[in-house]
Every structure is written in structure tokens, then in C-alpha cells.
Design a protein around this motif. Structure first.
Motif, PDB file in Angstrom:
ATOM      1  N   GLU A 109      39.638 -42.556  71.260  1.00 10.21           N
ATOM      2  CA  GLU A 109      39.057 -41.220  71.071  1.00 10.21           C
ATOM      3  C   GLU A 109      38.901 -40.815  69.610  1.00 10.21           C
ATOM      4  O   GLU A 109      37.801 -40.409  69.202  1.00 10.21           O
ATOM      5  CB  GLU A 109      39.874 -40.188  71.843  1.00 10.21           C
ATOM      6  N   PRO A 110      39.956 -40.893  68.771  1.00  6.24           N
ATOM      7  CA  PRO A 110      39.765 -40.466  67.380  1.00  6.24           C
ATOM      8  C   PRO A 110      38.884 -41.415  66.570  1.00  6.24           C
ATOM      9  O   PRO A 110      38.387 -41.031  65.498  1.00  6.24           O
ATOM     10  CB  PRO A 110      41.194 -40.446  66.830  1.00  6.24           C
ATOM     11  N   ARG A 111      38.678 -42.619  67.062  1.00  9.95           N
ATOM     12  CA  ARG A 111      37.887 -43.594  66.312  1.00  9.95           C
ATOM     13  C   ARG A 111      36.393 -43.461  66.551  1.00  9.95           C
ATOM     14  O   ARG A 111      35.592 -43.715  65.641  1.00  9.95           O
ATOM     15  CB  ARG A 111      38.345 -45.013  66.673  1.00  9.95           C
ATOM     16  N   ILE A 112      35.998 -43.084  67.765  1.00  4.12           N
ATOM     17  CA  ILE A 112      34.567 -43.011  68.070  1.00  4.12           C
ATOM     18  C   ILE A 112      34.074 -41.588  68.244  1.00  4.12           C
ATOM     19  O   ILE A 112      32.868 -41.342  68.310  1.00  4.12           O
ATOM     20  CB  ILE A 112      34.230 -43.833  69.326  1.00  4.12           C
ATOM     21  N   GLY A 113      34.995 -40.626  68.307  1.00  2.18           N
ATOM     22  CA  GLY A 113      34.596 -39.251  68.518  1.00  2.18           C
ATOM     23  C   GLY A 113      34.210 -38.983  69.961  1.00  2.18           C
ATOM     24  O   GLY A 113      34.305 -39.859  70.829  1.00  2.18           O
ATOM     25  N   VAL A 114      33.749 -37.764  70.217  1.00  6.09           N
ATOM     26  CA  VAL A 114      33.431 -37.334  71.583  1.00  6.09           C
ATOM     27  C   VAL A 114      31.989 -36.854  71.645  1.00  6.09           C
ATOM     28  O   VAL A 114      31.601 -35.930  70.931  1.00  6.09           O
ATOM     29  CB  VAL A 114      34.380 -36.200  72.036  1.00  6.09           C
ATOM     30  N   ARG A 115      31.191 -37.510  72.478  1.00  2.54           N
ATOM     31  CA  ARG A 115      29.824 -37.062  72.731  1.00  2.54           C
ATOM     32  C   ARG A 115      29.858 -36.001  73.824  1.00  2.54           C
ATOM     33  O   ARG A 115      30.315 -36.275  74.938  1.00  2.54           O
ATOM     34  CB  ARG A 115      28.944 -38.239  73.157  1.00  2.54           C
ATOM     35  N   PRO A 116      29.387 -34.787  73.539  1.00  2.00           N
ATOM     36  CA  PRO A 116      29.509 -33.695  74.513  1.00  2.00           C
ATOM     37  C   PRO A 116      28.889 -33.992  75.870  1.00  2.00           C
ATOM     38  O   PRO A 116      29.358 -33.494  76.890  1.00  2.00           O
ATOM     39  CB  PRO A 116      28.789 -32.524  73.830  1.00  2.00           C
ATOM     40  N   ASN A 117      27.841 -34.813  75.881  1.00  2.00           N
ATOM     41  CA  ASN A 117      27.160 -35.107  77.138  1.00  2.00           C
ATOM     42  C   ASN A 117      27.321 -36.565  77.554  1.00  2.00           C
ATOM     43  O   ASN A 117      26.495 -37.107  78.304  1.00  2.00           O
ATOM     44  CB  ASN A 117      25.674 -34.753  77.049  1.00  2.00           C
ATOM     45  N   GLY A 118      28.384 -37.213  77.067  1.00  2.00           N
ATOM     46  CA  GLY A 118      28.654 -38.573  77.493  1.00  2.00           C
ATOM     47  C   GLY A 118      28.865 -38.645  78.994  1.00  2.00           C
ATOM     48  O   GLY A 118      29.427 -37.723  79.602  1.00  2.00           O
ATOM     49  N   VAL A 119      28.444 -39.732  79.595  1.00  2.00           N
ATOM     50  CA  VAL A 119      28.465 -39.855  81.064  1.00  2.00           C
ATOM     51  C   VAL A 119      29.873 -39.679  81.621  1.00  2.00           C
ATOM     52  O   VAL A 119      30.097 -38.861  82.530  1.00  2.00           O
ATOM     53  CB  VAL A 119      27.887 -41.218  81.498  1.00  2.00           C
ATOM     54  N   PHE A 120      30.838 -40.426  81.101  1.00  2.00           N
ATOM     55  CA  PHE A 120      32.193 -40.336  81.637  1.00  2.00           C
ATOM     56  C   PHE A 120      32.803 -38.963  81.384  1.00  2.00           C
ATOM     57  O   PHE A 120      33.549 -38.444  82.218  1.00  2.00           O
ATOM     58  CB  PHE A 120      33.079 -41.423  81.034  1.00  2.00           C
ATOM     59  N   LEU A 121      32.496 -38.357  80.229  1.00  4.34           N
ATOM     60  CA  LEU A 121      33.024 -37.030  79.932  1.00  4.34           C
ATOM     61  C   LEU A 121      32.482 -36.004  80.928  1.00  4.34           C
ATOM     62  O   LEU A 121      33.235 -35.191  81.477  1.00  4.34           O
ATOM     63  CB  LEU A 121      32.657 -36.622  78.508  1.00  4.34           C
ATOM     64  N   VAL A 122      31.177 -36.041  81.163  1.00 11.45           N
ATOM     65  CA  VAL A 122      30.550 -35.085  82.083  1.00 11.45           C
ATOM     66  C   VAL A 122      31.095 -35.261  83.493  1.00 11.45           C
ATOM     67  O   VAL A 122      31.456 -34.287  84.165  1.00 11.45           O
ATOM     68  CB  VAL A 122      29.017 -35.243  82.064  1.00 11.45           C
ATOM     69  N   PHE A 123      31.167 -36.506  83.945  1.00  8.64           N
ATOM     70  CA  PHE A 123      31.697 -36.744  85.288  1.00  8.64           C
ATOM     71  C   PHE A 123      33.159 -36.302  85.395  1.00  8.64           C
ATOM     72  O   PHE A 123      33.577 -35.723  86.399  1.00  8.64           O
ATOM     73  CB  PHE A 123      31.588 -38.223  85.647  1.00  8.64           C
ATOM     74  N   GLY A 124      33.935 -36.563  84.351  1.00  3.31           N
ATOM     75  CA  GLY A 124      35.344 -36.180  84.370  1.00  3.31           C
ATOM     76  C   GLY A 124      35.556 -34.688  84.351  1.00  3.31           C
ATOM     77  O   GLY A 124      36.544 -34.187  84.902  1.00  3.31           O
ATOM     78  N   GLN A 125      34.646 -33.942  83.722  1.00  2.00           N
ATOM     79  CA  GLN A 125      34.777 -32.495  83.635  1.00  2.00           C
ATOM     80  C   GLN A 125      34.203 -31.760  84.843  1.00  2.00           C
ATOM     81  O   GLN A 125      34.381 -30.555  84.972  1.00  2.00           O
ATOM     82  CB  GLN A 125      34.100 -31.998  82.351  1.00  2.00           C
ATOM     83  N   THR A 126      33.523 -32.479  85.701  1.00  2.00           N
ATOM     84  CA  THR A 126      32.954 -31.865  86.908  1.00  2.00           C
ATOM     85  C   THR A 126      33.411 -32.647  88.151  1.00  2.00           C
ATOM     86  O   THR A 126      32.661 -32.808  89.117  1.00  2.00           O
ATOM     87  CB  THR A 126      31.411 -31.860  86.845  1.00  2.00           C
ATOM     88  N   ALA A 127      34.658 -33.115  88.127  1.00  2.00           N
ATOM     89  CA  ALA A 127      35.136 -34.061  89.136  1.00  2.00           C
ATOM     90  C   ALA A 127      35.050 -33.513  90.562  1.00  2.00           C
ATOM     91  O   ALA A 127      34.631 -34.231  91.482  1.00  2.00           O
ATOM     92  CB  ALA A 127      36.563 -34.483  88.818  1.00  2.00           C
ATOM     93  N   MET A 128      35.446 -32.272  90.788  1.00  2.00           N
ATOM     94  CA  MET A 128      35.446 -31.737  92.153  1.00  2.00           C
ATOM     95  C   MET A 128      34.023 -31.571  92.681  1.00  2.00           C
ATOM     96  O   MET A 128      33.730 -31.928  93.836  1.00  2.00           O
ATOM     97  CB  MET A 128      36.188 -30.406  92.208  1.00  2.00           C
ATOM     98  N   PHE A 129      33.143 -31.027  91.863  1.00  2.00           N
ATOM     99  CA  PHE A 129      31.734 -30.903  92.239  1.00  2.00           C
ATOM    100  C   PHE A 129      31.159 -32.277  92.545  1.00  2.00           C
ATOM    101  O   PHE A 129      30.493 -32.475  93.580  1.00  2.00           O
ATOM    102  CB  PHE A 129      30.962 -30.237  91.095  1.00  2.00           C
ATOM    103  N   PHE A 130      31.410 -33.233  91.668  1.00  2.00           N
ATOM    104  CA  PHE A 130      30.954 -34.608  91.844  1.00  2.00           C
ATOM    105  C   PHE A 130      31.448 -35.152  93.180  1.00  2.00           C
ATOM    106  O   PHE A 130      30.682 -35.746  93.948  1.00  2.00           O
ATOM    107  CB  PHE A 130      31.482 -35.447  90.681  1.00  2.00           C
ATOM    108  N   TYR A 131      32.737 -34.971  93.455  1.00  2.00           N
ATOM    109  CA  TYR A 131      33.341 -35.531  94.670  1.00  2.00           C
ATOM    110  C   TYR A 131      32.654 -34.988  95.916  1.00  2.00           C
ATOM    111  O   TYR A 131      32.263 -35.750  96.807  1.00  2.00           O
ATOM    112  CB  TYR A 131      34.832 -35.208  94.704  1.00  2.00           C
ATOM    113  N   LEU A 132      32.524 -33.682  96.002  1.00  2.00           N
ATOM    114  CA  LEU A 132      31.954 -33.080  97.207  1.00  2.00           C
ATOM    115  C   LEU A 132      30.498 -33.485  97.405  1.00  2.00           C
ATOM    116  O   LEU A 132      30.085 -33.826  98.525  1.00  2.00           O
ATOM    117  CB  LEU A 132      32.068 -31.558  97.125  1.00  2.00           C
ATOM    118  N   VAL A 133      29.721 -33.474  96.331  1.00  2.00           N
ATOM    119  CA  VAL A 133      28.295 -33.806  96.451  1.00  2.00           C
ATOM    120  C   VAL A 133      28.113 -35.251  96.894  1.00  2.00           C
ATOM    121  O   VAL A 133      27.343 -35.542  97.813  1.00  2.00           O
ATOM    122  CB  VAL A 133      27.566 -33.550  95.113  1.00  2.00           C
ATOM    123  N   HIS A 134      28.836 -36.172  96.264  1.00  2.00           N
ATOM    124  CA  HIS A 134      28.586 -37.577  96.596  1.00  2.00           C
ATOM    125  C   HIS A 134      29.124 -37.925  97.982  1.00  2.00           C
ATOM    126  O   HIS A 134      28.542 -38.744  98.693  1.00  2.00           O
ATOM    127  CB  HIS A 134      29.165 -38.503  95.512  1.00  2.00           C
TER     128      HIS A 134
END
Length: 378
Positions: A298-323
Motif C-alpha cells: 500500500e505505501p509503495r504504490i499508493g491508492v487509486r480511488p477507483n481501483g477495481v479491488f478497492l471499489v469492490f471492497g468498499q461496496t461488499a454488501m451491495f456487491f454480494y446481494l446483486v451478484h
């Protein structure tokens, strides 16, 4: 624009936790696509099945199933970690303990009810699975959080050391346990209802996650002797050693799902329902090593606000129910259950992942714009 909305920096989220959660969301989609559309999908991850030890385990099908074993432990463990960090922040803001308890109980009840309602509607039978386990465990943490965190961690570990002894008092596989026993420590499967996530072992995992969250807080405040990353590296390696010893012995710790031979499939064919000592040490060990690697990254590459894994991780419950509904409704009500094979699994998973990413971006922005609405539970 809503597509570029990001979580405010003040939230002090740890991106590595969101990345890890997002990574296992992707793996979970593959597993649920297989459950819905792969006619050769047959997990047999429990001694409740009479032929669980002797059934053929084709490499492709087995690995597709096995790689997703890390999903449920990750969700439950990190739910405990995130809960601990959230409670620490709320205490620091001066929020009263009673208000925190109400919030935990309300959120836990909401999550627990999703399985016997929305998820069950999609699958066509009453199901008590990972959401039920997370929700009930979270409700228990409203009281357990008052105990010293080292105690919670020790009790969590102790359950996996002695849990098979306790489970043996109420369950004698093959075959299902009684429904009350399944809710607590065993497993039950029937045409009308399924109980595969007993509360006690998954609560043990959440308690361990809570303890790790408390350690993160202490490390941030300079009050921990070891960094969170070093704890994960050391603990993960130790758990994998315990797994190798217990699985090699092919006795206690397997939850009656022993190795039939020395093939790699049999070494990894551990009991998920209910979670055995070998399952827990293997999956939590891998989780800790993966999370340690992401925390270092994390501190070496920084954080992309719209990175795929970040977005999925921050919307986990919504993701779970929809899929879940996107797969289970056509499988259950439109005759597509088991209509394809292994290739169908990966094609369906890829299509879903491409389609759900913009939906998760949209939902994250809407949720951030309405922080006090019911959306905070999803």
C-alpha cells in the motif's frame, strides 16, 4: 461526477483491507457462478456427505472450488477488524457506549436477516449462510467487545483447537445434525432449508478479527511492541505449519473429513461445513499472509480511488446481494441450474464482474452522499 467520487481521506480507511475484501469478492463470484450454472459442481466440503472422502476431485473443478475457500473467513475476520476500528473511531469522538451498541445490534440484525429473506428468495429455499453468520456474530460482539481483546483472540483460537470435541457431542457424520445443533456448531442440509454456517466457529473468527483491529489501533498509537504487518507474517506462517502437521496426521482436526490419499487435492480438501482446525489454519494463514503483502504494498504504490479491488471492497454488501440474485434467480426460476460446465462458470463470472463494476461505483457515490440513510447497512 459520481463515477469519480471517492471515500473522504478523513475516514482513515486501510486500503489493504478493502483490497483484500475486493480480491475475495472476485473469487466468490467464480464460486457462485459455478454453483448456479456448472452441472459438475459438487463441493463435498463436509463429512455430512457419505462419499466426501472418496469422491473424485478433478483438478480443474476442485481448484475452482478450493480457491474460493478463503472468501468466508476473509469476510468474517475482516468484519471483526473493521468493527473494532469503527468502534475505536466512535469512542474517540465521544459517542456513548449505548449508541454504539444499538448501532452494532441494528446492523447485525439487518445483515443476518438478508439470508433467510432476499438470498433465500433467490435460491428457492431457506438458507442460513455467511450473511447470517456475520450478522449474528456482530450482534454478539455488542457485548463481547467489552472483554479484553487478548482474551477474545485466545478464545477464538481455542475454539478451533477443541471445537471438534464439542461438535462430536451433537453430530455424528455422515448425515445432517439437528437444526438447533447446526445453528450453533454443526451443519444441516435438506430440500427446504440449509444451515451451513454455524454461529460459534464463525463468531470465533470474528472475535479474532476484532482482536487484530484492536492491535492495529494500538500500533497506530505507538503502543504495540510489534507492527501489524509483522504479526500477520509470523502468525500466517505459524498457522500454515499447524495445518501441515494436522492434515498430515489425518486425524483430529479434520472434522472427520480426512485425506483419502496423498494427492494435492486430498491435502487441500478440508471441511468448510463446519470449519475444521485444518480449514481454519489453512485459510486464515493464507489470509494473513496475503493481507501482510497488501499492507506492505500500500505505501509503495499508493491508492487509486477507483481501483477495481478497492471499489469492490468498499461496496461488499451491495456487491454480494446483486451478484447472488443475478446468478440464483435465473438458475432457480428459469431452469439454468447446472446447464453448463466449467467454461460457463468463468464466462458468467467475467460478464458479471464487468457489469457490476460501474454499478458499484455508482452505489458508493450514492451511499457517501447519504451517510445516515438505510444505505449505511448495505
Amino acid at each position: 461526477m459520481t463515477r469519480t467520487a471517492a471515500v473522504p481521506a478523513a475516514s482513515m480507511r486501510i486500503a489493504a483491507i478493502d483490497w483484500m475484501r475486493g480480491l475475495v469478492m472476485v473469487l466468490m463470484v467464480v464460486d457462485h457462478a459455478s454453483m448456479a450454472f456448472d452441472g459438475t459442481h459438487n463441493p463435498l466440503d463436509s463429512a455430512m456427505y457419505p462419499n466426501a472422502m472418496t469422491a473424485a476431485l478433478p483438478a480443474g473443478e476442485f481448484f475452482t472450488r478450493w480457491m474460493t475457500h478463503i472468501c468466508a473467513p476473509t469476510f468474517v475476520f475482516l468484519a471483526g477488524t473493521s468493527l473494532a476500528l469503527s468502534v475505536e473511531r466512535r469512542i474517540a469522538k465521544g459517542e456513548p457506549s449505548s449508541a454504539i451498541d444499538r448501532s452494532i445490534l441494528t446492523r447485525g440484525a439487518f445483515i443476518a436477516l438478508l439470508d433467510p429473506t432476499i438470498v433465500s428468495l433467490g435460491s428457492g429455499r431457506l438458507t442460513f449462510q455467511v450473511l447470517f453468520a456475520i450478522g449474528v456474530s456482530m450482534m454478539c460482539m455488542a457485548w463481547l467487545r467489552r472483554l479484553p481483546w487478548p482474551w477474545l483472540f485466545a478464545v477464538g483460537l481455542a475454539w478451533f483447537a477443541v471445537g471438534e470435541l464439542v461438535t462430536a457431542l451433537v453430530w455424528h457424520p455422515p448425515g445432517s445434525a439437528s437444526a438447533p445443533a447446526a445453528f450453533l456448531v454443526a451443519t444441516y442440509g435438506g430440500d427446504a432449508a440449509v444451515i451451513k454456517y454455524p454461529v460459534v466457529p464463525w463468531l470465533a473468527m470474528m472475535a479474532m478479527g476484532w482482536a487484530f483491529g484492536k492491535h492495529i489501533s494500538r500500533a497506530r498509537a505507538g503502543r504495540a511492541r510489534f507492527s501489524s504487518e509483522s504479526v500477520l507474517w509470523t502468525g500466517g506462517a505459524l498457522l500454515l505449519v499447524i495445518f501441515a502437521i494436522a492434515r498430515g496426521a489425518a486425524g483430529y482436526g479434520d472434522m472427520w473429513l480426512h485425506r483419502a490419499d496423498n494427492s494435492w487435492q486430498q491435502w487441500l480438501h478440508v471441511s468448510k461445513y463446519p470449519p475444521s482446525l485444518t480449514y481454519m489454519t489453512l485459510e486464515i494463514g493464507l489470509l494473513w499472509l496475503c493481507l501482510a503483502a497488501l499492507m506492505r504494498l500500500e505505501p509503495r504504490i499508493g491508492v487509486r480511488p477507483n481501483g477495481v479491488f478497492l471499489v469492490f471492497g468498499q461496496t461488499a454488501m451491495f456487491f454480494y446481494l446483486v451478484h447472488r440474485l443475478a446468478f440464483e434467480v435465473p438458475a432457480t426460476y428459469f431452469g439454468l441450474r447446472g446447464a453448463g460446465g466449467l467454461s460457463t462458470t468463468y464466462i458468467a463470472a467475467a460478464i458479471l464482474l464487468v457489469a457490476i463494476y460501474p454499478a458499484c461505483l455508482w452505489y458508493r457515490a450514492v451511499k457517501a452522499a447519504h451517510p445516515l440513510s438505510v444505505l449505511r447497512f448495505v
